[in-house]
Scaffold this motif. Structure first.
Motif, PDB file in Angstrom:
ATOM      1  N   LEU A  78      -5.164   0.705  29.112  1.00  0.00           N
ATOM      2  CA  LEU A  78      -6.234  -0.279  28.900  1.00  0.00           C
ATOM      3  C   LEU A  78      -7.330  -0.168  29.946  1.00  0.00           C
ATOM      4  CD1 LEU A  78      -4.187  -3.457  27.878  1.00  0.00           C
ATOM      5  CD2 LEU A  78      -5.974  -2.361  26.512  1.00  0.00           C
ATOM      6  N   ASP A  79      -7.006   0.430  31.105  1.00  0.00           N
ATOM      7  CA  ASP A  79      -8.050   0.601  32.123  1.00  0.00           C
ATOM      8  C   ASP A  79      -8.988   1.754  31.779  1.00  0.00           C
ATOM      9  OD1 ASP A  79      -6.546   2.839  32.688  1.00  0.00           O
ATOM     10  OD2 ASP A  79      -6.563   2.545  34.850  1.00  0.00           O
ATOM     11  N   GLY A  80      -8.639   2.528  30.739  1.00  0.00           N
ATOM     12  CA  GLY A  80      -9.515   3.591  30.267  1.00  0.00           C
ATOM     13  C   GLY A  80      -9.511   4.849  31.110  1.00  0.00           C
ATOM     14  N   ASP A  81      -8.646   4.930  32.120  1.00  0.00           N
ATOM     15  CA  ASP A  81      -8.636   6.092  33.007  1.00  0.00           C
ATOM     16  C   ASP A  81      -7.338   6.872  32.838  1.00  0.00           C
ATOM     17  OD1 ASP A  81      -9.741   7.648  35.345  1.00  0.00           O
ATOM     18  OD2 ASP A  81      -7.849   6.961  36.200  1.00  0.00           O
ATOM     19  N   GLY A  82      -7.451   8.140  32.443  1.00  0.00           N
ATOM     20  CA  GLY A  82      -6.270   8.949  32.201  1.00  0.00           C
ATOM     21  C   GLY A  82      -5.450   9.200  33.448  1.00  0.00           C
ATOM     22  N   SER A  83      -6.104   9.501  34.550  1.00  0.00           N
ATOM     23  CA  SER A  83      -5.375   9.821  35.782  1.00  0.00           C
ATOM     24  C   SER A  83      -4.523   8.649  36.241  1.00  0.00           C
ATOM     25  CB  SER A  83      -6.366  10.206  36.881  1.00  0.00           C
ATOM     26  OG  SER A  83      -7.139  11.320  36.500  1.00  0.00           O
ATOM     27  N   THR A  84      -5.092   7.449  36.222  1.00  0.00           N
ATOM     28  CA  THR A  84      -4.346   6.261  36.639  1.00  0.00           C
ATOM     29  C   THR A  84      -3.167   6.015  35.718  1.00  0.00           C
ATOM     30  OG1 THR A  84      -6.421   5.296  37.443  1.00  0.00           O
ATOM     31  CG2 THR A  84      -4.550   3.808  37.190  1.00  0.00           C
ATOM     32  N   THR A  85      -3.389   6.174  34.424  1.00  0.00           N
ATOM     33  CA  THR A  85      -2.311   5.962  33.445  1.00  0.00           C
ATOM     34  C   THR A  85      -1.169   6.942  33.687  1.00  0.00           C
ATOM     35  OG1 THR A  85      -3.896   5.172  31.799  1.00  0.00           O
ATOM     36  CG2 THR A  85      -1.757   5.911  30.983  1.00  0.00           C
TER      37      THR A  85
END
Length: 433
Positions: A109-116
């Motif tokens: 949901l944060d829209g960031d692949g690296s964080t996910t």
């Protein structure tokens, strides 16, 4: 000529890594230099440097995101998540893969692949390793999760599509919500297939085995910091909120968060050195790949290959395709954003496609929505930095991840295309006005 060289360069890179003739890091450097010398001779030095400079912030962000989430994992911030997943799954691979798909969607949901990838892998990897489950299946599910959630307005592509078409991003995104839900359902179906396969292969743990696994995972190593759990949860929450609202640039946020996490959890220099050394391999392997990718993208753009490929792709579009430009754009968006960057596609190609489609009564909003359907395929592009992070965290081969994820990702893209036509988000066929 440049189009041929650009296409050949991408094809050569993919062939070499998928056949394991070269590692991704070596291919990212050697292949573009070879093609760049053919295209521009010895003038490729500044191009490579420009690529490195553009990817420098990404490399810094990934480096310190690995540091931060590795420290959080060491400190035990994800232990409650692991225990929760274990409690729900009870040693059943099917439940674990379904939980992976759901967790990927929620965290994305944060829209960031690296964080996910960092959060999901940090939380789930101990369970997968203990049960002997396929890490490749986890990678495929997480790639698809990001491919779906990348359509969110703050994910990037929606904002690019709306800007290129001079539209409000909500007009582009909102009609795609049911399409994203269908994509999520597809992701769960794939997770079910993976789970049933792994259930047949490794079985379901008995109560005694499950209890033993919980004890093993529940063992607390010396570097755990259970007394700082709430501080770490609060720090992670503040970091994620700051990422979403854009309080500071991503690399700066992760640098600050990493420094605070090290200082509070491991105050002595010896402890900090020990934790950083423990994760040095992941840090070096990922940052090395990102910087090598800078050589690839620098030459791809600097020689004019990207621009030539975009123009020639448009010029060979057959006239009979005009009425079907909306679904064609959806399919093209996957192929195009795999070969070139999102910026090149949305700002260079989409406006021209939309102008042509207008003659067939296909609106700019419909074309912008169609252009987002290919995002799942874009996530497997060698130009996407976060995928290198994912394979490094799971210690799987980049080429293998491409081969094994492609069929499922293409299936996701086709399902989303079909649902977008079914729900009337884009027309199957326009007509000359």
């Amino acid at each position: 000529m440049l189009t041929f060289l650009g296409g050949s360069m991408v094809a050569a890179f993919m062939t070499l890594i998928m056949t394991r003739r070269m590692s991704a890091l070596v291919a990212l450097v050697v292949v573009p230099i070879g093609f760049g010398l053919i295209a521009s001779g010895l003038h490729i030095g500044p191009m490579m440097l420009d690529g490195l400079q553009k990817l420098g912030p990404t490399a810094a962000m990934l480096m310190f995101s690995i540091v931060y989430f590795s420290i959080m994992t060491d400190a035990g911030v994800f232990d409650p998540v692991v225990r929760g997943v274990l409690h729900i799954a009870h040693g059943d691979p099917l439940r674990i893969y379904l939980g992976t798909a759901c967790m990927g969607i929620v965290v994305a949901l944060d829209g960031d692949g690296s964080t996910t990838y960092m959060i999901c892998v940090s939380a789930l990897l101990p369970i997968y390793k203990r049960l002997g489950l396929s890490l490749q299946y986890m990678a495929t599910l997480l790639v698809m999760s990001i491919g779906i959630m990348n359509i969110l307005p703050w994910g990037g592509p929606s904002a690019r599509a709306a800007s290129a078409m001079h539209l409000d991003v909500a007009d582009v995104f909102v009609p795609l919500i049911p399409v994203m839900l269908v994509g999520f359902a597809y992701n769960l179906c794939v997770a079910t297939v993976f789970g049933l396969r792994e259930r047949r292969r490794v079985g379901v743990l008995s109560d005694a085995q499950f209890a033993a696994m919980r004890r093993d995972i529940g063992d607390v190593p010396d570097y755990r910091r259970p007394n700082r759990l709430w501080f770490n949860i609060a720090l992670t929450g503040v970091l994620l909120v700051s990422l979403v609202i854009g309080l500071l640039p991503l690399p700066i946020l992760f640098i600050i968060a990493s420094a605070l996490a090290l200082m509070i959890n491991y105050p002595s220099l010896a402890e900090q050195k020990e934790r950083l050394t423990a994760h040095a391999y992941n840090i070096i392997s990922v940052v090395g790949l990102i910087l090598a990718a800078g050589v690839f993208t620098g030459i791809l753009f600097g020689t004019g290959m990207v621009e030539a490929m975009s123009k020639d792709l448009l010029s060979i579009t057959p006239q009979w395709l005009g009425p079907y430009l909306a679904p064609a754009t959806a399919l093209l968006s996957g192929v195009a954003t795999y070969a070139v960057t999102n910026d090149a596609f949305y700002f260079g190609m989409l406006p021209i496609l939309a102008q042509t489609a207008q003659a067939y009564g296909i609106s700019a909003t419909e074309m912008a929505s169609a252009s987002l359907i290919g995002q799942p395929m874009h996530l497997l592009s060698p130009l996407v930095a976060s995928t290198y992070l994912l394979v490094a965290l799971l210690d799987i081969n980049y080429g293998d991840n491409q081969k094994r994820s492609f069929p499922w990702v293409i299936g996701l893209m086709l399902v989303m295309l079909a649902s977008s036509i079914l729900f009337g988000v884009i027309p199957l066929r326009g007509s000359l006005s």
